[in-house]
Design a protein around this motif. Structure first.
Motif, PDB file in Angstrom:
ATOM      1  N   ARG A 170       0.824  -1.214   0.000  1.00  0.00           N
ATOM      2  CA  ARG A 170       0.000   0.000   0.000  1.00  0.00           C
ATOM      3  C   ARG A 170       0.861   1.268   0.000  1.00  0.00           C
ATOM      4  O   ARG A 170       0.450   2.290  -0.565  1.00  0.00           O
ATOM      5  N   LEU A 171       1.999   1.217   0.661  1.00  0.00           N
ATOM      6  CA  LEU A 171       2.874   2.395   0.703  1.00  0.00           C
ATOM      7  C   LEU A 171       4.142   2.202  -0.144  1.00  0.00           C
ATOM      8  O   LEU A 171       5.143   2.893   0.043  1.00  0.00           O
ATOM      9  N   ALA A 172       4.072   1.281  -1.084  1.00  0.00           N
ATOM     10  CA  ALA A 172       5.207   1.059  -1.983  1.00  0.00           C
ATOM     11  C   ALA A 172       5.311   2.195  -3.004  1.00  0.00           C
ATOM     12  O   ALA A 172       4.298   2.715  -3.472  1.00  0.00           O
ATOM     13  N   PHE A 173       6.549   2.556  -3.348  1.00  0.00           N
ATOM     14  CA  PHE A 173       6.763   3.485  -4.468  1.00  0.00           C
ATOM     15  C   PHE A 173       6.372   2.777  -5.763  1.00  0.00           C
ATOM     16  O   PHE A 173       6.628   1.571  -5.927  1.00  0.00           O
ATOM     17  N   HIS A 174       5.743   3.528  -6.669  1.00  0.00           N
ATOM     18  CA  HIS A 174       5.288   2.944  -7.923  1.00  0.00           C
ATOM     19  C   HIS A 174       5.112   4.035  -8.963  1.00  0.00           C
ATOM     20  O   HIS A 174       5.018   5.219  -8.615  1.00  0.00           O
ATOM     21  N   GLY A 175       5.042   3.634 -10.222  1.00  0.00           N
ATOM     22  CA  GLY A 175       4.845   4.603 -11.295  1.00  0.00           C
ATOM     23  C   GLY A 175       4.601   3.893 -12.616  1.00  0.00           C
ATOM     24  O   GLY A 175       4.591   2.661 -12.684  1.00  0.00           O
TER      25      GLY A 175
END
Ligand code: MD3
Ligand code: FE
Length: 204
Positions: A170-175
């Motif tokens: 849920r709080l992972a960096f992503h893009g």
């Protein structure tokens, strides 16, 4: 990285072609009532390459003052349209224990639009997962850990795919690094729509 963060679930082809077409028809109505706008970065005013709208009681916006959720469209001043029932049903299916979703952010990508690595932390609660639906051209999604410099893993998201981001993810960096133009015939003029269903406030 050996594995995806726990709490990330990819459901390829969750929606079949007729279901995707029905959802796009509903989203066209949503966009008619709540036109796509171009958010800008806080402080710098640099425009996003992705255009956005929302449905549901709250919508995510970004302008010079910051990122936030608000009940009114930033350009029309009208409330966001209701969330299509198929989306609330998806949420109930995948997150049966979570309170109902309050925001559905609609991201529209064309050409070389992308979304830099970020965390989603504008919500008051991270207990509920984020549920994502991809429609139209495929995209290269990248997800890492809870620190910006953690190693990342890339996953291609195609039309009809659903992703569930809960727990540690849920709080992972992503893009989104790139689109693959011409990989879907769902949208007449190409491009990609991504929906993210979110709980924003703490449950009553
Ligand atoms: C992982 N959207 O709207 S969806 C966003 O495809 C966003 O438009 C991307 O990142 C898109 O904020 C990715 C998959 C996704 C959504 C939310 C997440 C992955 C996530 C929240 C936490 C971790
Ligand atoms: Fe995000």
């Amino acid at each position: 990285r050996a594995s995806l963060p726990s709490g990330f679930r990819h459901l390829p082809g969750h929606f079949d072609r007729p279901a995707q077409e029905a959802l796009v028809a509903e989203l066209r109505q949503v966009i008619t009532e709540a036109p796509l706008f171009t958010p800008v970065m806080p402080r710098t005013g640099k425009p996003f390459s992705v255009r956005m709208s929302n449905c549901g009681p709250l919508g995510w916006v970004s302008d010079l003052r910051g990122y936030r959720y608000q009940p009114l469209h930033p350009v029309t001043g009208r409330p966001w349209p209701a969330m299509p029932a198929v989306l609330t049903a998806l949420w109930t299916e995948l997150a049966p224990d979570a309170p109902p979703p309050e925001a559905c952010l609609i991201n529209f990508y064309t050409g070389d639009a992308r979304m830099g690595l970020h965390q989603d932390r504008d919500e008051d609660t991270f207990d509920a997962p984020v549920v994502s639906v991809s429609l139209g051209d495929s995209a290269l999604f990248r997800i890492g850990g809870q620190k910006r410099n953690d190693p990342t893993l890339s996953v291609r998201l195609a039309s009809g795919d659903v992703a569930l981001l809960g727990g540690a993810a849920r709080l992972a960096f992503h893009g989104i690094d790139r689109l693959y133009p011409g990989t879907s015939t769902l949208l007449r003029d190409g491009g990609r729509i991504n929906l993210t269903l979110r709980r924003v406030t703490r449950a009553a």
